[in-house]
Scaffold this motif. Structure first.
Motif, mmCIF file in Angstrom:
data_model
loop_
_atom_site.group_PDB
_atom_site.id
_atom_site.type_symbol
_atom_site.label_atom_id
_atom_site.label_comp_id
_atom_site.label_asym_id
_atom_site.label_seq_id
_atom_site.Cartn_x
_atom_site.Cartn_y
_atom_site.Cartn_z
ATOM 1 N N PRO A 49 0.827 -1.205 0.000
ATOM 2 C CA PRO A 49 0.000 0.000 0.000
ATOM 3 C C PRO A 49 0.865 1.260 0.000
ATOM 4 O O PRO A 49 1.926 1.305 0.630
ATOM 5 N N SER A 50 0.400 2.272 -0.714
ATOM 6 C CA SER A 50 1.131 3.537 -0.757
ATOM 7 C C SER A 50 0.791 4.369 0.475
ATOM 8 O O SER A 50 -0.095 4.033 1.258
ATOM 9 N N ASP A 51 1.495 5.479 0.635
ATOM 10 C CA ASP A 51 1.229 6.376 1.763
ATOM 11 C C ASP A 51 -0.179 6.942 1.687
ATOM 12 O O ASP A 51 -0.847 7.117 2.705
ATOM 13 N N ALA A 52 -0.637 7.237 0.483
ATOM 14 C CA ALA A 52 -1.988 7.771 0.319
ATOM 15 C C ALA A 52 -3.030 6.744 0.752
ATOM 16 O O ALA A 52 -4.050 7.108 1.351
ATOM 17 N N ASP A 53 -2.785 5.485 0.478
ATOM 18 C CA ASP A 53 -3.721 4.434 0.900
ATOM 19 C C ASP A 53 -3.785 4.337 2.420
ATOM 20 O O ASP A 53 -4.851 4.169 3.003
ATOM 21 N N GLU A 54 -2.636 4.450 3.068
ATOM 22 C CA GLU A 54 -2.608 4.364 4.526
ATOM 23 C C GLU A 54 -3.303 5.576 5.162
ATOM 24 O O GLU A 54 -3.989 5.452 6.165
ATOM 25 N N GLU A 55 -3.126 6.751 4.561
ATOM 26 C CA GLU A 55 -3.798 7.955 5.081
ATOM 27 C C GLU A 55 -5.307 7.828 4.905
ATOM 28 O O GLU A 55 -6.089 8.214 5.766
ATOM 29 N N TYR A 56 -5.722 7.276 3.772
ATOM 30 C CA TYR A 56 -7.152 7.098 3.518
ATOM 31 C C TYR A 56 -7.758 6.087 4.490
ATOM 32 O O TYR A 56 -8.891 6.228 4.923
ATOM 33 N N ALA A 57 -6.998 5.076 4.867
ATOM 34 C CA ALA A 57 -7.490 4.041 5.771
ATOM 35 C C ALA A 57 -7.710 4.595 7.175
ATOM 36 O O ALA A 57 -8.533 4.077 7.930
ATOM 37 N N LYS A 58 -7.000 5.661 7.534
ATOM 38 C CA LYS A 58 -7.144 6.257 8.850
ATOM 39 C C LYS A 58 -8.457 7.038 8.994
ATOM 40 O O LYS A 58 -8.928 7.231 10.097
ATOM 41 N N VAL A 59 -8.998 7.470 7.877
ATOM 42 C CA VAL A 59 -10.220 8.306 7.912
ATOM 43 C C VAL A 59 -11.429 7.506 8.273
ATOM 44 O O VAL A 59 -11.638 6.416 8.066
#
Length: 55
Positions: A45-55
């Motif tokens: 997973p990319s950094d953007a995917d991990e940030e999206y998962a936190k939301v």
């Protein structure tokens, strides 16, 4: 101009052919083995995917 006398038997014949194709398709699907497409994922997973998962 248009004669509906020929369209009745032709329409019935087309539906009969379509029904035969549908039966052959269902029989083929019944005999296909049920296998998973994939058991692992090789993508990290990319950094953007991990940030999206936190939301």
């Amino acid at each position: 101009m248009f004669s509906g006398a020929a369209s009745g038997p032709a329409t019935g014949r087309i539906f009969l052919i379509a029904a035969a194709v549908a039966v052959v398709t269902v029989v083929a699907v019944v005999f296909l083995p049920n296998r998973p497409l994939r058991t692992t994922i090789d993508i990290q997973p990319s950094d953007a995917d991990e940030e999206y998962a936190k939301v």
